[in-house]
Enzyme design. Sequence first.
Site, PDB file in Angstrom:
ATOM      1  N   LYS A 107      39.854  41.828  44.529  1.00 14.31           N
ATOM      2  CA  LYS A 107      40.717  41.654  43.360  1.00 14.31           C
ATOM      3  C   LYS A 107      40.774  42.962  42.570  1.00 14.31           C
ATOM      4  O   LYS A 107      40.072  43.138  41.579  1.00 14.31           O
ATOM      5  CB  LYS A 107      40.215  40.505  42.501  1.00 14.31           C
ATOM      6  CG  LYS A 107      40.262  39.155  43.234  1.00 14.31           C
ATOM      7  CD  LYS A 107      39.652  38.041  42.418  1.00 14.31           C
ATOM      8  CE  LYS A 107      39.727  36.722  43.172  1.00 14.31           C
ATOM      9  NZ  LYS A 107      39.119  35.608  42.426  1.00 14.31           N
ATOM     10  N   LYS A 189      43.404  39.303  35.938  1.00 11.85           N
ATOM     11  CA  LYS A 189      42.553  38.404  35.145  1.00 11.85           C
ATOM     12  C   LYS A 189      41.180  39.016  34.869  1.00 11.85           C
ATOM     13  O   LYS A 189      40.504  38.620  33.914  1.00 11.85           O
ATOM     14  CB  LYS A 189      42.433  37.029  35.813  1.00 11.85           C
ATOM     15  CG  LYS A 189      41.860  37.025  37.236  1.00 11.85           C
ATOM     16  CD  LYS A 189      40.358  37.002  37.288  1.00 11.85           C
ATOM     17  CE  LYS A 189      39.874  37.272  38.701  1.00 11.85           C
ATOM     18  NZ  LYS A 189      38.410  37.373  38.796  1.00 11.85           N
ATOM     19  N   ARG A 253      31.077  38.604  36.589  1.00 15.42           N
ATOM     20  CA  ARG A 253      30.576  39.946  36.283  1.00 15.42           C
ATOM     21  C   ARG A 253      31.404  40.614  35.190  1.00 15.42           C
ATOM     22  O   ARG A 253      30.877  41.326  34.335  1.00 15.42           O
ATOM     23  CB  ARG A 253      30.591  40.802  37.554  1.00 15.42           C
ATOM     24  CG  ARG A 253      29.520  40.423  38.555  1.00 15.42           C
ATOM     25  CD  ARG A 253      29.753  41.070  39.898  1.00 15.42           C
ATOM     26  NE  ARG A 253      30.798  40.386  40.632  1.00 15.42           N
ATOM     27  CZ  ARG A 253      31.184  40.721  41.858  1.00 15.42           C
ATOM     28  NH1 ARG A 253      30.628  41.742  42.471  1.00 15.42           N
ATOM     29  NH2 ARG A 253      32.132  40.055  42.471  1.00 15.42           N
TER      30      ARG A 253
END
Length: 450
Positions: A107, A189, A253
């Site tokens: 991502k 995101k 994270r």
Amino acid sequence: KSKKVVVLGGGSFGTVLANLAASNGYQVALWVRDSEHALRINSEGANATYHPELRLSENIQASDSLKNVMKNASMVFIATPSIVFEQIIERIRNLLEEDSYVISCTKGILGQPFRSLTDTIISNVGINIGVLSGPNLAKEIADNKVAGSVIASLDSDLVDSVKTVLSSATFKIYSSNDVQGVELAGALKNIYAIICGLAEAIEVGENAIGLILTRSMAEMSRFAVAKGANPITFLGLAGMGDLVATCTSKLSRNYQLGYNIGKGMDLNEAKEDIGQVAEGIRTLDVIKNESSELDIKMPLVESLYNIIYEGGQPHALISDLVKNPHEVDVEFKYWVMNSINKEEILKPNKWIRLIFMVLYAIAFNFAVSICIGLSLVQFLFFLFTGKANPSIANFNSYIMEFYHDTLAFLLFQTEEKPFPFKDENIENDIIDVEVDEVEESTSDDIPKIS
């Protein structure tokens, strides 16, 4: 099962992906960066660095040799940090089988110039590609808790294969053909997860978190639409699903990174405390530059950038949001062509549509004239005979059908070509939305968010 599955990246998510496929009976080769790590995984039957509690399937074989791992690979999942993604693609370019599937699970976004990770795959290997994304906190998947994900690809065989390889009683996979949207949703995101972690640290309250989440969704979809994505994608797992999970979980994270910064740590201290890669920081820099260049308004991105890189105070996050002059909640402008991305327009049916559109428009006008003329003839026939002429009525019904179908086609309310040019098997777009089953959606359902 004869299909060989490869997972590149022995981190948190790569490990659970490998175990999902292996648990379904597939032979899985897991590539890790050093031989010592590979040896430990193979001897201990666990990845002690990331998931010491997870017992790995015996079908997993770890190795630090890309050449050995890639041999006879049918399906390759790439779950490495974005910073090394391009290097990995270059290294496996000549090791891929001609009919292999390559699925990006990272991502992230690359900058200078701006490009997605699938852009990198296409430019280097030009092979069948897909993106896997969604609210997939690796620890929960390792603990066998229920999760869902989205596989996005223009290749229906790839989509079906990924579902078969990874699906389980606790891992549900949905489909999408919006590769750009699913990929951008997963990357963007992470920025807002940092923001939400920071907001939680400075105790802004639940109402403010709700405000941040909804404005995050507006910014994400605004940027993605400018890049050719389908805004409806952001209502599904890859968008809203992943945003909510990542922005509210201490397992994230990026959320942890933001929380640490909100508590007064500098960026390096916050990273060191987490001990793993938080992709949101890299993405923040890329998106800030790209949104500025394209003049896309992203006030939350700008505020976080100022806090991290320009010495701004964490509490400025909320004050910046409240003071922002933009006060329209949701903006929808319907535009019939918005859902057709650059890959989709190249599909043969799209070119047929464009080529025949002019002809259909001419025929449409002709059909209207004929219809009016036949109606007049039918009226006169009825006036003099007292009954309708069946031949005229039947012919008129064909003209009316052509009239209706052509109008729907020209207004993009259907993918079907009008009578008499209809195809029997037209494949509709499949959009991932937050429902029990994947639904079909036509382009007039798809709004543009500005």
